[in-house]
Write a protein that holds these residues in place. Structure first.
Motif, PDB file in Angstrom:
ATOM      1  N   ALA A   1       1.617   8.985  -6.134  1.00 42.25           N
ATOM      2  CA  ALA A   1       1.721  10.382  -5.695  1.00 42.25           C
ATOM      3  C   ALA A   1       2.896  11.124  -6.328  1.00 42.25           C
ATOM      4  O   ALA A   1       2.966  12.342  -6.216  1.00 42.25           O
ATOM      5  CB  ALA A   1       1.827  10.445  -4.179  1.00 42.25           C
ATOM      6  N   LYS A   2       3.794  10.403  -7.019  1.00 40.71           N
ATOM      7  CA  LYS A   2       4.945  11.073  -7.640  1.00 40.71           C
ATOM      8  C   LYS A   2       4.441  12.075  -8.688  1.00 40.71           C
ATOM      9  O   LYS A   2       3.515  11.804  -9.428  1.00 40.71           O
ATOM     10  CB  LYS A   2       5.867  10.057  -8.292  1.00 40.71           C
ATOM     11  CG  LYS A   2       6.684   9.269  -7.307  1.00 40.71           C
ATOM     12  CD  LYS A   2       7.631   8.341  -8.025  1.00 40.71           C
ATOM     13  CE  LYS A   2       8.447   7.562  -7.022  1.00 40.71           C
ATOM     14  NZ  LYS A   2       9.317   6.620  -7.660  1.00 40.71           N
ATOM     15  N   LYS A   3       5.140  13.190  -8.750  1.00 42.05           N
ATOM     16  CA  LYS A   3       4.720  14.226  -9.718  1.00 42.05           C
ATOM     17  C   LYS A   3       5.786  14.461 -10.745  1.00 42.05           C
ATOM     18  O   LYS A   3       6.900  14.287 -10.625  1.00 42.05           O
ATOM     19  CB  LYS A   3       4.382  15.507  -8.989  1.00 42.05           C
ATOM     20  CG  LYS A   3       3.177  15.326  -8.109  1.00 42.05           C
ATOM     21  CD  LYS A   3       2.804  16.609  -7.431  1.00 42.05           C
ATOM     22  CE  LYS A   3       1.583  16.316  -6.559  1.00 42.05           C
ATOM     23  NZ  LYS A   3       1.016  17.422  -5.961  1.00 42.05           N
TER      24      LYS A   3
ATOM     25  N   ARG B   1       0.835  -1.205   0.000  1.00 40.91           N
ATOM     26  CA  ARG B   1       0.000   0.000   0.000  1.00 40.91           C
ATOM     27  C   ARG B   1       0.874   1.262   0.000  1.00 40.91           C
ATOM     28  O   ARG B   1       0.615   2.207  -0.743  1.00 40.91           O
ATOM     29  CB  ARG B   1      -0.933  -0.006   1.208  1.00 40.91           C
ATOM     30  CG  ARG B   1      -1.872   1.182   1.248  1.00 40.91           C
ATOM     31  CD  ARG B   1      -2.778   1.134   2.441  1.00 40.91           C
ATOM     32  NE  ARG B   1      -3.761   0.083   2.221  1.00 40.91           N
ATOM     33  CZ  ARG B   1      -4.447  -0.517   3.173  1.00 40.91           C
ATOM     34  NH1 ARG B   1      -4.271  -0.182   4.432  1.00 40.91           N
ATOM     35  NH2 ARG B   1      -5.311  -1.448   2.894  1.00 40.91           N
ATOM     36  N   THR B   2       1.906   1.253   0.813  1.00 36.02           N
ATOM     37  CA  THR B   2       2.821   2.400   0.888  1.00 36.02           C
ATOM     38  C   THR B   2       3.543   2.600  -0.442  1.00 36.02           C
ATOM     39  O   THR B   2       3.610   3.720  -0.960  1.00 36.02           O
ATOM     40  CB  THR B   2       3.839   2.210   2.030  1.00 36.02           C
ATOM     41  OG1 THR B   2       3.113   2.090   3.266  1.00 36.02           O
ATOM     42  CG2 THR B   2       4.811   3.367   2.106  1.00 36.02           C
ATOM     43  N   LYS B   3       4.074   1.527  -1.015  1.00 38.29           N
ATOM     44  CA  LYS B   3       4.776   1.629  -2.298  1.00 38.29           C
ATOM     45  C   LYS B   3       3.841   2.127  -3.396  1.00 38.29           C
ATOM     46  O   LYS B   3       4.233   2.946  -4.228  1.00 38.29           O
ATOM     47  CB  LYS B   3       5.377   0.272  -2.690  1.00 38.29           C
ATOM     48  CG  LYS B   3       6.603  -0.090  -1.901  1.00 38.29           C
ATOM     49  CD  LYS B   3       7.158  -1.421  -2.367  1.00 38.29           C
ATOM     50  CE  LYS B   3       8.400  -1.791  -1.593  1.00 38.29           C
ATOM     51  NZ  LYS B   3       8.958  -3.068  -2.022  1.00 38.29           N
ATOM     52  N   PHE B   4       2.622   1.632  -3.407  1.00 39.98           N
ATOM     53  CA  PHE B   4       1.646   2.070  -4.412  1.00 39.98           C
ATOM     54  C   PHE B   4       1.358   3.561  -4.246  1.00 39.98           C
ATOM     55  O   PHE B   4       1.368   4.315  -5.216  1.00 39.98           O
ATOM     56  CB  PHE B   4       0.350   1.257  -4.298  1.00 39.98           C
ATOM     57  CG  PHE B   4      -0.704   1.698  -5.270  1.00 39.98           C
ATOM     58  CD1 PHE B   4      -0.647   1.298  -6.595  1.00 39.98           C
ATOM     59  CD2 PHE B   4      -1.744   2.518  -4.859  1.00 39.98           C
ATOM     60  CE1 PHE B   4      -1.610   1.712  -7.498  1.00 39.98           C
ATOM     61  CE2 PHE B   4      -2.716   2.938  -5.759  1.00 39.98           C
ATOM     62  CZ  PHE B   4      -2.647   2.528  -7.080  1.00 39.98           C
ATOM     63  N   GLN B   5       1.118   3.976  -3.032  1.00 40.44           N
ATOM     64  CA  GLN B   5       0.822   5.387  -2.762  1.00 40.44           C
ATOM     65  C   GLN B   5       1.986   6.280  -3.184  1.00 40.44           C
ATOM     66  O   GLN B   5       1.781   7.317  -3.795  1.00 40.44           O
ATOM     67  CB  GLN B   5       0.500   5.604  -1.278  1.00 40.44           C
ATOM     68  CG  GLN B   5       0.073   7.024  -0.959  1.00 40.44           C
ATOM     69  CD  GLN B   5      -1.190   7.445  -1.684  1.00 40.44           C
ATOM     70  OE1 GLN B   5      -2.103   6.663  -1.884  1.00 40.44           O
ATOM     71  NE2 GLN B   5      -1.235   8.682  -2.125  1.00 40.44           N
ATOM     72  N   GLU B   6       3.203   5.853  -2.873  1.00 41.70           N
ATOM     73  CA  GLU B   6       4.376   6.629  -3.260  1.00 41.70           C
ATOM     74  C   GLU B   6       4.505   6.723  -4.783  1.00 41.70           C
ATOM     75  O   GLU B   6       4.820   7.765  -5.327  1.00 41.70           O
ATOM     76  CB  GLU B   6       5.645   6.006  -2.674  1.00 41.70           C
ATOM     77  CG  GLU B   6       5.756   6.185  -1.164  1.00 41.70           C
ATOM     78  CD  GLU B   6       6.878   5.362  -0.552  1.00 41.70           C
ATOM     79  OE1 GLU B   6       7.517   4.558  -1.267  1.00 41.70           O
ATOM     80  OE2 GLU B   6       7.105   5.520   0.667  1.00 41.70           O
TER      81      GLU B   6
END
Length: 136
Positions: free
Chosen positions: A134-136, A126-131
């Motif tokens: 969320a990358k821009k 979940r954390t890896k997916f969110q990171e």
């Protein structure tokens, strides 16, 4: 769904969502959004069904559980699943959901998933997916 609304309004260009949500929106609302089936592989999400031995079941009704299971696996049950924008679990069932590619085409390009690892590593994934998202 909020995600589908954001896609339709252009707030999001792409979203990851269950196929049936998009197919339902296309059929019910005549939406122009579409499903893009990844060429590098699709993930088939299993929907298990099981009956519990009466010894372990609070309602002690394995006969009803068996009847429900048999209905879901019957042609009538599969027809209702497909009508609800989901793919049949039977490789012999001839129909696929509204506006979807045939189930056999999806199965040809399936990415193998270690479902036990997804449970064990849930927070890390979940954390890896969110990171990544969320990358821009």
């Amino acid at each position: 769904s909020v995600a589908l609304t954001k896609l339709e309004t252009g707030e999001c260009k792409v979203i990851m969502i269950l196929e049936e949500s998009v197919l339902q929106k296309r059929e019910m609302d005549k939406s122009k959004i579409e499903v893009i089936y990844p060429t590098d592989g699709t993930i088939v999400v299993p929907s298990p069904i099981m009956s519990i031995n009466d010894q372990w079941s609070p309602n002690k009704n394995s006969a009803a559980a068996k009847a429900v299971t048999e209905w879901f696996l019957s042609d009538e049950g599969q027809a209702n699943i497909v009508k609800a924008w989901m793919h049949s679990v039977s490789s012999k069932y001839p129909n696929h959901p509204y506006d979807a590619i045939p189930t056999k085409e999806i199965l040809k390009n399936t990415i193998p998933v270690d479902w036990q690892a997804t449970v064990t590593l849930r927070e890390e994934l979940r954390t890896k997916f969110q990171e990544a998202v969320a990358k821009k």
